[in-house]
Write a protein that holds these residues in place. Structure first.
Motif, PDB file in Angstrom:
ATOM      1  N   TYR A  92      60.567 -61.522 114.634  1.00  0.00           N
ATOM      2  CA  TYR A  92      61.786 -62.249 114.288  1.00  0.00           C
ATOM      3  C   TYR A  92      61.548 -63.743 114.463  1.00  0.00           C
ATOM      4  N   THR A 114      68.932 -62.211 118.104  1.00  0.00           N
ATOM      5  CA  THR A 114      70.209 -62.471 118.768  1.00  0.00           C
ATOM      6  C   THR A 114      70.619 -61.292 119.636  1.00  0.00           C
ATOM      7  N   LYS A 115      71.750 -61.454 120.309  1.00  0.00           N
ATOM      8  CA  LYS A 115      72.252 -60.372 121.156  1.00  0.00           C
ATOM      9  C   LYS A 115      72.644 -59.145 120.336  1.00  0.00           C
ATOM     10  N   SER A 116      72.818 -59.332 119.025  1.00  0.00           N
ATOM     11  CA  SER A 116      73.189 -58.225 118.141  1.00  0.00           C
ATOM     12  C   SER A 116      71.979 -57.538 117.516  1.00  0.00           C
ATOM     13  N   THR A 117      70.791 -58.098 117.709  1.00  0.00           N
ATOM     14  CA  THR A 117      69.580 -57.491 117.157  1.00  0.00           C
ATOM     15  C   THR A 117      69.364 -56.126 117.799  1.00  0.00           C
ATOM     16  N   PRO A 118      69.180 -55.073 117.000  1.00  0.00           N
ATOM     17  CA  PRO A 118      69.003 -53.736 117.580  1.00  0.00           C
ATOM     18  C   PRO A 118      67.700 -53.620 118.373  1.00  0.00           C
ATOM     19  N   GLN A 136      67.750 -65.642 125.800  1.00  0.00           N
ATOM     20  CA  GLN A 136      68.337 -64.609 124.956  1.00  0.00           C
ATOM     21  C   GLN A 136      67.432 -63.381 124.882  1.00  0.00           C
ATOM     22  N   THR A 140      68.771 -59.810 126.249  1.00  0.00           N
ATOM     23  CA  THR A 140      68.921 -58.728 125.268  1.00  0.00           C
ATOM     24  C   THR A 140      68.002 -57.552 125.591  1.00  0.00           C
ATOM     25  N   LYS A 143      69.535 -55.814 128.789  1.00  0.00           N
ATOM     26  CA  LYS A 143      70.755 -55.042 128.538  1.00  0.00           C
ATOM     27  C   LYS A 143      70.469 -53.748 127.783  1.00  0.00           C
ATOM     28  N   ASN A 144      69.388 -53.750 127.011  1.00  0.00           N
ATOM     29  CA  ASN A 144      69.011 -52.540 126.265  1.00  0.00           C
ATOM     30  C   ASN A 144      67.977 -51.704 126.995  1.00  0.00           C
TER      31      ASN A 144
END
Length: 214
Positions: A92, A114-118, A136, A140, A143-144
């Motif tokens: 990315y 981003t925080k929305s990237t799977p 970030q 991220t 959190k995952n």
């Protein structure tokens, strides 16, 4: 061939400092990637290989990997992809000069992480000096519940809006603290610190080490 991927200012910089970069043990990234792509480094001079040594000594490379901030050329990802026997590596970076990949297991995404990237918990998230994307990336991945390995850059006060640190040391300490916090909250084990000083890089490399991992 990839001139459209660089601004005029960057092209001017490359032309002006092309030869000077060879005199440095740790040339700036815009030159370092080109030198590597053209095969100008010996293996013992190639900092990307040093980073991969840390990766392979602590994680299984044959898994799905996400690289944050791959630069104009996916230099690091290309080396990893060619070493993988299974799994993929997805890069990315909105600065990518190309999104065409001739390596089946290497995917290029010209976009920000981003925080929305799977991100899946079985993936490994890496970053070679992602700089402003470092925090970030750590948050991220944490959190995952995904493993992470990040080579820090100079960081610190550069006058950007997001930059509220008073010194480079404060920024590095903050990133390490954030990594430890995310590891503790998400059962990712401890945070270990390595370095790439033999390649002229003064900044630390941080990664999580789970219990019973290698």
């Amino acid at each position: 061939q990839y001139g459209q991927g660089y601004s005029k200012r960057e092209v001017d910089y490359i032309r002006k400092y092309w030869k000077e970069g060879f005199k440095s043990k740790f040339p700036i990234d815009i030159l370092r990637q080109i030198y590597t792509e053209l095969g100008f480094f010996r293996d013992d001079e190639n900092i990307y290989l040093g980073f991969i040594d840390i990766l392979e000594n602590n994680f299984d490379i044959n898994r799905d990997i996400i690289e944050v901030g791959g630069g104009r050329f996916p230099t690091l990802a290309k080396i990893i992809a060619l070493k993988q026997q299974k799994g993929t590596i997805t890069v990315y970076d909105p600065r990518l000069a190309t999104v065409e990949s001739k390596i089946p297991n290497m995917k290029l995404k010209k976009e920000s992480f981003t925080k929305s990237t799977p991100v899946r918990s079985d993936q490994l998230v890496i970053g070679f000096m992602p700089c402003e994307a470092t925090e970030q990336t750590i948050v991220t991945a944490g959190k995952n519940k995904a493993d992470f390995l990040i080579a820090l850059c100079e960081g610190g006060p550069h006058g950007d809006e997001f930059d509220y640190f008073e010194s480079e040391e404060e920024w590095i300490a903050s990133m390490i603290y954030t990594a430890r916090l995310m590891a503790a909250k998400n059962d990712l084990g401890t945070i270990e610190i390595a370095d790439l000083k033999q390649y002229g890089d003064p900044y630390p490399v941080i990664y999580n080490k789970r219990r019973n991992s290698r």
